[in-house]
Each structure stands twice: as structure tokens, then as C-alpha cells.
Design an enzyme around this catalytic site. Structure first.
Site, PDB file in Angstrom:
ATOM      1  N   LEU A 241       0.930  -1.115   0.084  1.00 14.94           N
ATOM      2  CA  LEU A 241       0.107   0.118   0.226  1.00 14.94           C
ATOM      3  C   LEU A 241       0.860   1.126   0.001  1.00 14.94           C
ATOM      4  CD1 LEU A 241      -2.656  -1.299   2.618  1.00 14.94           C
ATOM      5  CD2 LEU A 241      -2.836  -1.136   0.175  1.00 14.94           C
ATOM      6  N   CYS A 242       0.235   2.252  -0.515  1.00 21.00           N
ATOM      7  CA  CYS A 242       1.067   3.499  -0.420  1.00 21.00           C
ATOM      8  C   CYS A 242       1.567   3.913   1.047  1.00 21.00           C
ATOM      9  CB  CYS A 242      -0.274   4.700  -0.756  1.00 21.00           C
ATOM     10  SG  CYS A 242       0.327   6.356  -1.024  1.00 21.00           S
ATOM     11  N   PRO A 243       2.841   4.505   0.989  1.00 14.63           N
ATOM     12  CA  PRO A 243       3.698   4.833  -0.066  1.00 14.63           C
ATOM     13  C   PRO A 243       4.743   3.837  -0.903  1.00 14.63           C
ATOM     14  CG  PRO A 243       4.828   5.489   1.985  1.00 14.63           C
ATOM     15  CD  PRO A 243       3.385   4.743   2.328  1.00 14.63           C
TER      16      PRO A 243
ATOM     17  N   ASP B  19      -2.567  -1.521  -5.466  1.00 14.50           N
ATOM     18  CA  ASP B  19      -3.038  -0.381  -4.857  1.00 14.50           C
ATOM     19  C   ASP B  19      -3.595   0.508  -5.593  1.00 14.50           C
ATOM     20  OD1 ASP B  19      -3.598   1.678  -2.923  1.00 14.50           O
ATOM     21  OD2 ASP B  19      -1.335   1.918  -2.257  1.00 14.50           O
TER      22      ASP B  19
ATOM     23  N   SER C  27      -4.125   3.595  -5.403  1.00 13.26           N
ATOM     24  CA  SER C  27      -3.774   4.853  -5.377  1.00 13.26           C
ATOM     25  C   SER C  27      -2.546   5.067  -6.364  1.00 13.26           C
ATOM     26  CB  SER C  27      -3.278   5.267  -3.945  1.00 13.26           C
ATOM     27  OG  SER C  27      -2.019   4.469  -3.527  1.00 13.26           O
TER      28      SER C  27
END
Length: 81
Positions: free
Chosen positions: A15-17, A42, A44
Site C-alpha cells: 500500500l501507499c507509499p 494499490d 492509489s
């Protein structure tokens, strides 16, 4: 004609980042003009990876999604990374 890939980065499950951080690290070990393919799960990354390319001057050659998997093909900028 399919683009020749010099490096592949699988960030599935991260997941981000983390995906962008791993991409940044991978790019550092590559040379100008090489192509990296990134696989991510992800959502994002659909925002973050294009912004990464724009900010650092890399060329986003392809971007796509299939069944929740996002794929990006990026050519490193020609001048020194």
C-alpha cells in the site's frame, strides 16, 4: 510492437507509499532510457505513479488495469536519473 522491458517490479499487496518508494529505488539502479514495468494492486498508484513520472521526467508509456491489477510501463528519462 511490444516494448522491450529492462526491469520488472512487482509491488502486489503493498500500500501507499511503498509501491512508489520501491519504484524510486528500482529506477536508481537503472540507466537512462531503460524501461521498467510495474505491477501493483494499490488503486492509489493510478494517481501516484503518473505523478512520479511527471515530477521526475520519466515517460509513462502504458497504464492499464485488469481484475484489480494495475500495470505501468515507464521509460526512464534520457538524461541522468
Amino acid at each position: 510492437m511490444k516494448q522491450e522491458i529492462d526491469n520488472f517490479l512487482d509491488t502486489s499487496g503493498l500500500l501507499c507509499p511503498e509501491p512508489v518508494m520501491m519504484l524510486h529505488q528500482a529506477v536508481r539502479s537503472m540507466t537512462a532510457g531503460q524501461v521498467i514495468e510495474v505491477k501493483a494492486t494499490d488503486p492509489s498508484t493510478t494517481r501516484d505513479i503518473p505523478k512520479f513520472c511527471l515530477f521526475l521526467g520519466h515517460e509513462l508509456l502504458e497504464q492499464g488495469e485488469a481484475e484489480g491489477v494495475f500495470n505501468y510501463t515507464i521509460r526512464l528519462k534520457k538524461e541522468e536519473c
